[in-house]
Design an enzyme around this catalytic site. Structure first.
Site, mmCIF file in Angstrom:
data_model
loop_
_atom_site.group_PDB
_atom_site.id
_atom_site.type_symbol
_atom_site.label_atom_id
_atom_site.label_comp_id
_atom_site.label_asym_id
_atom_site.label_seq_id
_atom_site.Cartn_x
_atom_site.Cartn_y
_atom_site.Cartn_z
ATOM 1 N N ASP A 167 13.195 -83.743 100.013
ATOM 2 C CA ASP A 167 14.239 -84.611 100.579
ATOM 3 C C ASP A 167 13.833 -85.076 101.970
ATOM 4 O O ASP A 167 14.641 -85.093 102.896
ATOM 5 C CB ASP A 167 15.578 -83.884 100.623
ATOM 6 N N VAL B 51 25.867 -77.035 109.318
ATOM 7 C CA VAL B 51 24.961 -76.457 110.302
ATOM 8 C C VAL B 51 25.749 -76.214 111.586
ATOM 9 O O VAL B 51 26.414 -77.127 112.101
ATOM 10 C CB VAL B 51 23.748 -77.379 110.581
ATOM 11 N N GLY C 52 26.624 -81.800 105.582
ATOM 12 C CA GLY C 52 26.061 -82.647 104.537
ATOM 13 C C GLY C 52 26.331 -82.062 103.179
ATOM 14 O O GLY C 52 27.154 -81.153 103.010
ATOM 15 N N LYS D 110 22.593 -72.446 109.117
ATOM 16 C CA LYS D 110 22.965 -73.303 107.999
ATOM 17 C C LYS D 110 23.773 -72.455 107.020
ATOM 18 O O LYS D 110 23.279 -71.455 106.495
ATOM 19 C CB LYS D 110 21.733 -73.875 107.295
ATOM 20 N N ILE E 120 27.541 -78.511 114.227
ATOM 21 C CA ILE E 120 26.546 -79.526 114.595
ATOM 22 C C ILE E 120 26.522 -80.663 113.591
ATOM 23 O O ILE E 120 26.448 -81.845 113.939
ATOM 24 C CB ILE E 120 25.143 -78.891 114.707
#
Length: 880
Positions: free
Chosen positions: A180, A70, A65, A85, A62
């Site tokens: 974040d 993910v 980062g 994740k 998906i």
């Protein structure tokens, strides 16, 4: 008082859990499920589609980062799709990687909130750390923002951010910081549900230890740093304390939330320019409060901008106390006009449909006007002055209630008239040599020929209240009808109904060609421009916060003023057919109060009332009152008396609350207030103040003992709060309404803002006072009477006064203390007792309010709003 606080009350208590080492330091052995104490540092295979991690079958990547990948995956036990994740091997291999992931998973699993992604499982599969969570199929908030059909639709943007804020607040309530928060870490599913996700940097517990950063990071460009690099988080949205590597709390997430919302509303970062910026430069910009000015095509309401900018304060203590308080401030006022074209049926002699077109107002105090515009000072005028300018711009008429003066533009007198018996309502020029004067009681219009001063009566209109001007040779008159006005066209003494408007309009301007009138309707803290002709309404603007004046620059161009005290502005908007084009800023000053605008020939003139606040102490011990002004450079407001005879003041320079005695400051307190005070009261160690904001009054309760903010109510909800003798509970609040007639009273708990039962009458309530343990109540209701209620016996007495009361208090000497005005321009503080009324203090240039007597009644502190009105001229080229 009984009852829980309603939604519009936000407690000042932090909802984030306090440090609890027994929770924050949970280790893996406490669960018996996972052991992250030892992690194999051997290479970990990169997951691919078809790989199984634990029991989950990975299907589709998906996203990816700095923290890892993910995946969409299948849970065979429950036969459902989930999101997995998989943490980056380098992070997983770090000494605190496994324990931090476990703490995150445990904390997140405890949350159950529709605006937070649900965590189901976490573990270690052959060195691959993973978290299993709900699969949210849709887009990120960042993708939604970038794909919006209308980037200026602030309502849709705000709705999604408020949902995300609820999720973030729920995490804080569970003791979790995100660290974040940004639009790309918020998900929107296909049904429109908004969920905060990616708590990969979250910290369990209320406060975080400093993050280590190198000096090189301080010099790096913001866009070059990532969460996996030298700064943990996304620097563009991080708080200054996080950028400096300091200890942070939930207010750091609030800063990130507001930075994200600002960028979503304005299309640009609140501090970053177009050029590259280093971390050091970003921190410096935040510390200086250098929020970028709103763009010229700004549609964001000022109440919304103010709420977001407060959350961007450099000092955490200056931000909102917590997310719930911020979210309460992000609730739009209850009557927000639609930004769309609407139609209304207008009652005239024949049925006429008037198209009402909304002005998409660009009113913002942050845009920059042309640097060359300089206003020229002309004359000092009185506060109650109404002005008119001759069509050629060579003569000006200045009228008060009982006097009119016509001068040449250089100040030379042309004609004067004093009439102390018949109040003057309005003045206008018919042409250079003829002035029209409207009188009330009864309403009549007279024409004066200059310079001789010959007078001719034009007409009288019994039963009507105001003359507004001329349209196509007809006189437009108005009378109060409920909360609004009924307008009519006068031909001699006869009046034909024209249109009903739903709010009063004290400011009126006629177009140079005599075909149209522009009215500025009044609603609480807003104004709305309505343009009409002899058939009815032809255009209507949105409600403009802080609108104070309107005029015609020419037959097709309107000028209007926005904002009072802080950075007032003048704007120009062209009338194109039935529509008003986007407005352009033409003039701005840092402080002032723009009143009437007039145009004639090559001149544009306006009144700047130069409003400021000052406080004084009135000593009533002797035969006559002795007044002592408090230093206006530091004392912004006198708030309330202490039991020992000292009194509290707000220091404008520091924002702090101080105790003062007869000779000045005697002690400071830890309490602070962040705005100009309109009214204040005290209940024990709690001071409750109403602060002036553009969107209305914001009510704040703070402790003078420890400085803690107890609760806060966003602007536009309450008008004031008063406690018994302004020193003790019980306390009453005055709820604000869409107009003054909608106000209600209710009991309020001063310590936490809990609201109890309603009490007393509904309707207009300008001020309220309590005594006798809360058993006796005073009301100022906009009439010349003061209403006194005995709440124990249920009795009501109306006390007639010679004032129009604005503020009131019970006098410890017996009777009442009132501030208000007479028919003239005199403003008074009056003691009203059994022997009658005695004037304690009076002023001709400032409105007196907030009288607060000392416990023994020997002294009174009172505030004044001082006006020093001056007539200024702008070059005509500035508004073209």
């Amino acid at each position: 008082m009984p009852g829980a606080p309603p939604d519009w009350f936000a407690s000042g208590e932090s909802t984030v859990s306090v440090d609890d080492p027994t929770v924050a330091d949970d280790d893996a052995s406490a669960t018996g499920e996972f052991d992250f104490g030892r992690i194999d540092t051997a290479p970990v295979p990169v997951p691919t589609a078809g790989t199984t991690i634990d029991r989950y079958l990975l299907e589709t990547l998906i996203g990816e980062g700095a923290m890892g990948q993910v995946w969409r995956a299948r849970d065979p036990q429950l036969d459902r799709a989930v999101a997995i994740k998989v943490v980056h091997p380098a992070i997983a291999a770090a000494p605190d990687g496994g324990p931090r992931l476990l703490r995150e998973a445990r904390a997140m699993a405890k949350l159950s909130h529709p605006n937070v992604v649900t965590v189901h499982d976490a573990g270690d599969d052959a060195g691959r750390l993973f978290v299993a969570m709900d699969l949210v199929e849709g887009v990120t908030l960042g993708e939604w923002l970038r794909g919006r059909a209308d980037p200026h639709d602030w309502r849709a943007t705000l709705a999604r951010f408020r949902d995300a804020g609820r999720g973030l607040a729920a995490a804080h309530a569970g003791g979790i910081l995100h660290r974040d928060f940004k639009p790309d870490n918020v998900l929107i599913d296909r049904a429109g549900r908004v969920c905060v996700a990616d708590f990969g940097l979250a910290a369990f517990g209320r406060r975080l230890e400093p993050t280590r950063r190198t000096s090189r990071a301080h010099d790096q460009v913001v866009s070059d740093l990532t969460a996996a690099g030298t700064v943990l988080g996304t620097p563009a949205f991080m708080s200054p304390e996080q950028l400096r590597g300091e200890v942070i709390d939930a207010r750091a997430d609030q800063f990130s939330f507001c930075a994200s919302l600002y960028e979503a509303l304005y299309g640009e970062h609140p501090f970053l320019g177009r050029e590259a910026m280093t971390i050091a430069a970003l921190v410096d910009a935040i510390d200086r409060g250098a929020v970028r000015p709103a763009p010229a095509d700004d549609r964001v309401p000022r109440w919304l901008r103010a709420a977001v900018v407060r959350g961007l304060a450099a000092a955490p203590a200056a931000r909102w106390p917590d997310l719930p308080a911020l979210l309460a401030a992000l609730v739009p006022p209850r009557r927000v006009p639609p930004l769309a074209i609407v139609a209304v049926a207008v009652a005239v002699t024949a049925a006429v449909v008037a198209t009402i077109v909304v002005v998409r107002a660009r009113a913002t105090v942050h845009a920059r006007p042309p640097a060359t515009v300089t206003a020229v000072r002309r004359f000092d005028v009185s506060l109650a002055s109404r002005i008119a300018l001759a069509p050629d711009g060579r003569r000006v008429a200045i009228a008060t209630t009982d006097r009119i003066d016509v001068r040449a533009i250089d100040g030379a007198p042309v004609w004067s008239h004093l009439d102390p018996t018949d109040p003057i309502e309005r003045v206008a020029f018919a042409d250079r040599d003829h002035v029209l004067i409207a009188y009330t009681r009864p309403l009549r219009l007279e024409q004066v020929t200059l310079p001789a001063g010959g007078v001719t009566e034009v007409a009288r209109w019994p039963g009507w209240d105001r003359w507004l001007g001329r349209v196509d040779g007809h006189e437009v008159v108005a009378r109060i009808d409920g909360a609004g006005w009924q307008l009519g066209l006068g031909a001699g003494a006869a009046v034909t109904p024209l249109v009903q408007i739903d709010h009063p309009a004290q400011v009126v301007a006629g177009s140079p060609d005599g075909r149209r009138l522009a009215l500025l309707l009044e609603r609480r803290y807003d104004g709305q421009i309505v343009v009409l002709d002899a058939r009815g309404v032809v255009a209507r603007s949105a409600w403009l916060p802080g609108a104070t004046a309107v005029a015609w620059a020419d037959d097709d161009t309107l000028l209007y003023a926005i904002g009072t005290v802080d950075r007032p502005t003048l704007w120009r908007a062209d009338l194109v057919g039935a529509a008003l084009a986007p407005a352009r800023l033409v003039y701005r000053i840092e402080r002032g109060w723009f009143g009437q605008i007039v145009v004639g020939g090559d001149r544009v003139m306006f009144i700047d009332s130069g409003a400021t606040f000052r406080s004084r102490v009135l000593d009533r011990a002797g035969a006559s009152t002795v007044a002592r002004d408090l230093d206006p450079a530091t004392v912004g407001a006198a708030l309330a008396w202490m039991d020992d005879g000292t009194f509290l003041v707000w220091n404008r320079a520091s924002g702090g609350i101080e105790r003062h005695g007869p000779t000045g400051a005697v002690a400071t307190t830890p309490a602070r207030l962040d705005g100009e005070i309109i009214s204040a009261t005290r209940a024990g160690d709690v001071v409750i103040a109403a602060l002036r904001r553009d969107a209305g009054r914001e009510v704040v309760a703070v402790s003078i003992a420890d400085g803690r903010e107890r609760w806060r109510v966003p602007p536009g909800v309450l008008r004031t709060v008063r406690c018994t003798d302004d020193r003790a509970p019980p306390c009453l609040l005055v709820r604000d309404g869409d107009d003054a007639t909608a106000r209600r009273l209710a009991w309020v708990e001063p310590g936490d803002g809990a609201v109890g039962a309603t009490v007393g009458p509904a309707g207009r309530i300008d001020d309220v006072a309590l005594t006798a343990g809360g058993a006796r109540l005073l009301l100022a209701d906009g009439t010349r009477d003061v209403v006194e209620l005995d709440l124990t016996a249920g009795a009501e007495v109306r006390v007639e006064t010679d004032l129009s009361p604005r503020a009131l208090a019970f006098d410890p000497r017996g009777g009442l203390l009132l501030t208000g005005s007479t028919n003239t321009t005199r403003y008074s503080l009056v003691a009203l007792g059994p022997a009658g009324a005695t004037e304690v203090y009076q002023s001709r240039d400032e409105i007196l309010f907030q009288p607060r007597p000392s416990p023994d009644g020997r002294a009174v502190i009172v505030m004044g709003r001082l006006f020093l009105p001056v007539l200024y001229e702008l070059p005509r080229a500035a508004v073209r």
